[in-house]
Design an enzyme around this catalytic site. Structure first.
Site, short mmCIF file in Angstrom:
data_model
loop_
_atom_site.label_atom_id
_atom_site.label_comp_id
_atom_site.label_asym_id
_atom_site.label_seq_id
_atom_site.Cartn_x
_atom_site.Cartn_y
_atom_site.Cartn_z
N GLY A 10 0.81 -1.22 0.00
CA GLY A 10 0.00 0.00 0.00
C GLY A 10 0.84 1.27 0.00
O GLY A 10 2.07 1.24 -0.17
N ASP A 31 0.47 -9.09 1.91
CA ASP A 31 -0.67 -8.24 1.51
C ASP A 31 -1.71 -9.11 0.83
O ASP A 31 -1.36 -10.09 0.17
CB ASP A 31 -0.17 -7.13 0.56
CG ASP A 31 -1.03 -5.88 0.60
OD1 ASP A 31 -2.24 -5.99 0.28
OD2 ASP A 31 -0.52 -4.81 0.96
N ASN A 35 -6.48 -3.39 -1.45
CA ASN A 35 -6.47 -1.96 -1.79
C ASN A 35 -5.11 -1.56 -2.36
O ASN A 35 -4.63 -0.44 -2.11
CB ASN A 35 -6.79 -1.12 -0.54
CG ASN A 35 -7.18 0.30 -0.91
OD1 ASN A 35 -7.88 0.53 -1.90
ND2 ASN A 35 -6.70 1.27 -0.14
N ASP A 58 -3.90 -13.04 3.70
CA ASP A 58 -4.78 -12.15 4.45
C ASP A 58 -4.38 -12.26 5.94
O ASP A 58 -4.11 -13.37 6.42
CB ASP A 58 -6.23 -12.62 4.25
CG ASP A 58 -7.23 -11.60 4.73
OD1 ASP A 58 -7.98 -11.07 3.90
OD2 ASP A 58 -7.27 -11.32 5.95
N SER A 124 -3.68 6.29 14.29
CA SER A 124 -4.09 7.51 13.60
C SER A 124 -4.41 8.60 14.60
O SER A 124 -4.88 8.32 15.71
CB SER A 124 -5.34 7.18 12.78
OG SER A 124 -5.97 8.36 12.35
N TYR A 149 -14.16 3.26 11.39
CA TYR A 149 -12.73 3.18 11.08
C TYR A 149 -11.91 3.69 12.27
O TYR A 149 -10.98 3.02 12.74
CB TYR A 149 -12.40 4.01 9.82
CG TYR A 149 -10.91 4.28 9.69
CD1 TYR A 149 -10.03 3.28 9.31
CD2 TYR A 149 -10.38 5.54 10.00
CE1 TYR A 149 -8.67 3.52 9.23
CE2 TYR A 149 -9.02 5.79 9.93
CZ TYR A 149 -8.17 4.77 9.54
OH TYR A 149 -6.81 5.01 9.48
N LYS A 153 -9.11 1.80 15.15
CA LYS A 153 -7.76 2.22 15.57
C LYS A 153 -7.69 2.33 17.10
O LYS A 153 -6.74 1.89 17.73
CB LYS A 153 -7.39 3.56 14.92
CG LYS A 153 -7.23 3.50 13.42
CD LYS A 153 -6.05 2.62 13.00
CE LYS A 153 -5.96 2.42 11.52
NZ LYS A 153 -5.04 1.37 11.12
N PRO A 293 -19.58 15.63 7.36
CA PRO A 293 -19.93 15.15 8.71
C PRO A 293 -18.73 14.47 9.37
O PRO A 293 -18.00 13.72 8.72
CB PRO A 293 -21.04 14.13 8.46
CG PRO A 293 -21.54 14.40 7.08
CD PRO A 293 -20.43 15.05 6.31
N GLY A 294 -18.55 14.74 10.66
CA GLY A 294 -17.48 14.07 11.42
C GLY A 294 -16.15 14.81 11.37
O GLY A 294 -15.24 14.48 12.14
N ASP A 295 -16.00 15.81 10.49
CA ASP A 295 -14.73 16.54 10.41
C ASP A 295 -14.56 17.47 11.61
O ASP A 295 -15.54 18.05 12.09
CB ASP A 295 -14.69 17.40 9.14
CG ASP A 295 -14.11 16.65 7.95
OD1 ASP A 295 -13.71 15.49 8.13
OD2 ASP A 295 -14.09 17.23 6.85
#
Ligand code: NAD
Ligand code: UFG
Length: 336
Positions: A10, A31, A35, A58, A124, A149, A153, A293-295
């Site tokens: 990635g 991987d 993605n 996986d 994150s 998401y 984390k 939204p969420g920012d």
């Protein structure tokens, strides 16, 4: 010595593999290509001139993982593998909990069984939530996450902390990334989102290259100097170099430590648009759109703990980040 790099094909993983090779380590990429593209691995070889092993597997496949640990002498794991699209996680929460949390638990079980207890984990800045003021410091309380998401984390951090509390022979670094952008100087590897990008810089790049008509600036009524959201953008090569320091730490001593990887500087959406126009010599058309939204309004790091304890500091500025993103985008207009 071999370092297993989950999600190594990635965006951040591929840049980290280049820096691992440059630093004399032997990365092994694991991987499932959910993605990413295999071509990124060829590009790592082109950049470094070295062969690199990769295993299609996986992280939820326990048998597959056991085989990888049995057949290789793995000293540590850098764990990037995970799904990362905020909006997708809202629609498909079970897929995110299964892949990110389930996958990490399976990986940790396989590591424990193989006696490999050193991990660097991709966390994150999202775990700080919206309540903490910037600059964000590692000793601040975790915030409320606003999407599945982010919750993955937060929970994975807790799981790894609990694991260390139960067995002090583990050695874990939780790296909280701010906003990684940019690309390797060669223009051979970079961020290659599927479909319409969700994140600012990939979107801006596609406007500059002519694939998208204009950027929607998500809100200009935030309490920031120009009203648009402020973030701590960090060059992906600086971020990759932070992983080398974290690997050195987990190889040297046991513990469970959290570090911000950011620059400590915040730039608004319009600052990024201007910097990208300068770097690319192209106009980036934009319209002001509603808030997303969420920012949150402002999110930047206090990166001093990583400097103090890891001897790491970001050195690349916003101009270089935009120049390198543009080189990748213009040399690979359709990605890999
Ligand atoms: P990416 O999607 O480019 O890389 C993730 C890689 O993991 C991909 O190659 C994907 O195929 C692989 N993968 C996903 N699920 C897997 C599974 N079950 N088994 C094996 N491989 C799997 O994303 P990235 O931007 O390089 O991010 C890497 C990590 O950093 C992720 O965990 C992400 O959540 C985290 N992170 C990224 C950002 C960001 O803005 N890019 C910010 C903070 C944290
Ligand atoms: N933005 C726009 N238009 C867009 C996309 C983004 O104006 O089309 C704005 C956002 O409102 C925000 C800023 O650009 O103010 C940055 O947005 P990104 O989507 O690029 O990044 P975020 O800070 O929202 O989120 C990123 C990752 C998350 C991670 C978080 C903190 O996508 O996974 O950083 O590390 F959790």
């Amino acid at each position: 010595m071999s370092i297993l790099v989950t999600g190594g094909a990635g965006f951040i993983g591929s840049h980290t593999c280049v820096e691992l090779i440059n630093a004399g380590y032997e990365p092994i990429i694991l991987d499932n290509f959910s993605n990413s593209k295999r071509e990124s691995i060829n590009r790592i070889k082109e950049i470094t001139g070295k062969e690199i092993r990769f295993i299609e597997c996986d992280i939820r496949d326990r048998k597959g993982l056991d085989k990888v640990f049995a057949e290789n002498d793995i000293e540590a794991v850098i764990h990037f593998a995970g799904l990362k699209c905020v909006s997708e996680s809202v629609n498909e929460p079970l897929m995110y909990y299964d892949n990110n949390i389930g996958g990490t638990v399976t990986l940790c079980k396989a590591m424990e069984a193989a006696g490999c207890k050193r991990m660097v984990f991709s966390s994150s800045a999202t775990v700080y939530g919206s309540e903490n003021p910037s600059p964000m410091r590692e000793d601040m309380p975790e915030g409320k996450t606003t999407n599945p998401y982010g919750t993955t984390k937060l929970y994975i951090e807790r799981i790894l902390k609990d694991l260390f509390a139960s067995d002090n022979s583990w050695s874990v670094c939780l790296l909280r990334y701010f906003n990684p952008i940019g690309a390797h100087k060669s223009g051979k590897i970079g961020e290659d989102p599927k479909g319409i990008p969700n994140n600012l810089v990939p979107y801006v790049s596609q406007v500059a290259v002519g694939k998208l008509d204009h950027l929607n600036v998500c809100g200009n009524d935030y309490p920031t100097p120009d009203g648009t959201g402020v973030r701590d953008y960090i060059h992906v090569v600086d971020l990759a170099l932070g992983h080398i320091k974290a690997v050195e730490k987990v190889l040297k001593e046991t513990g469970c430590n959290t570090y911000n990887l950011g620059t400590g500087k915040g730039y608004s959406v319009l600052d990024v648009v201007k910097a990208f126009e300068k770097a690319s010599g192209r106009e980036v058309k934009y319209v002001i759109a509603p808030r997303r939204p969420g920012d949150i309004a402002i999110c930047y790091s206090d990166p001093s703990k990583a400097k103090r304890e890891l001897g790491w500091e970001a050195t690349r500025g916003i101009e270089e980040m935009c120049e390198d993103s543009w080189r990748w985008q213009s040399q690979n207009p359709n990605g890999y």
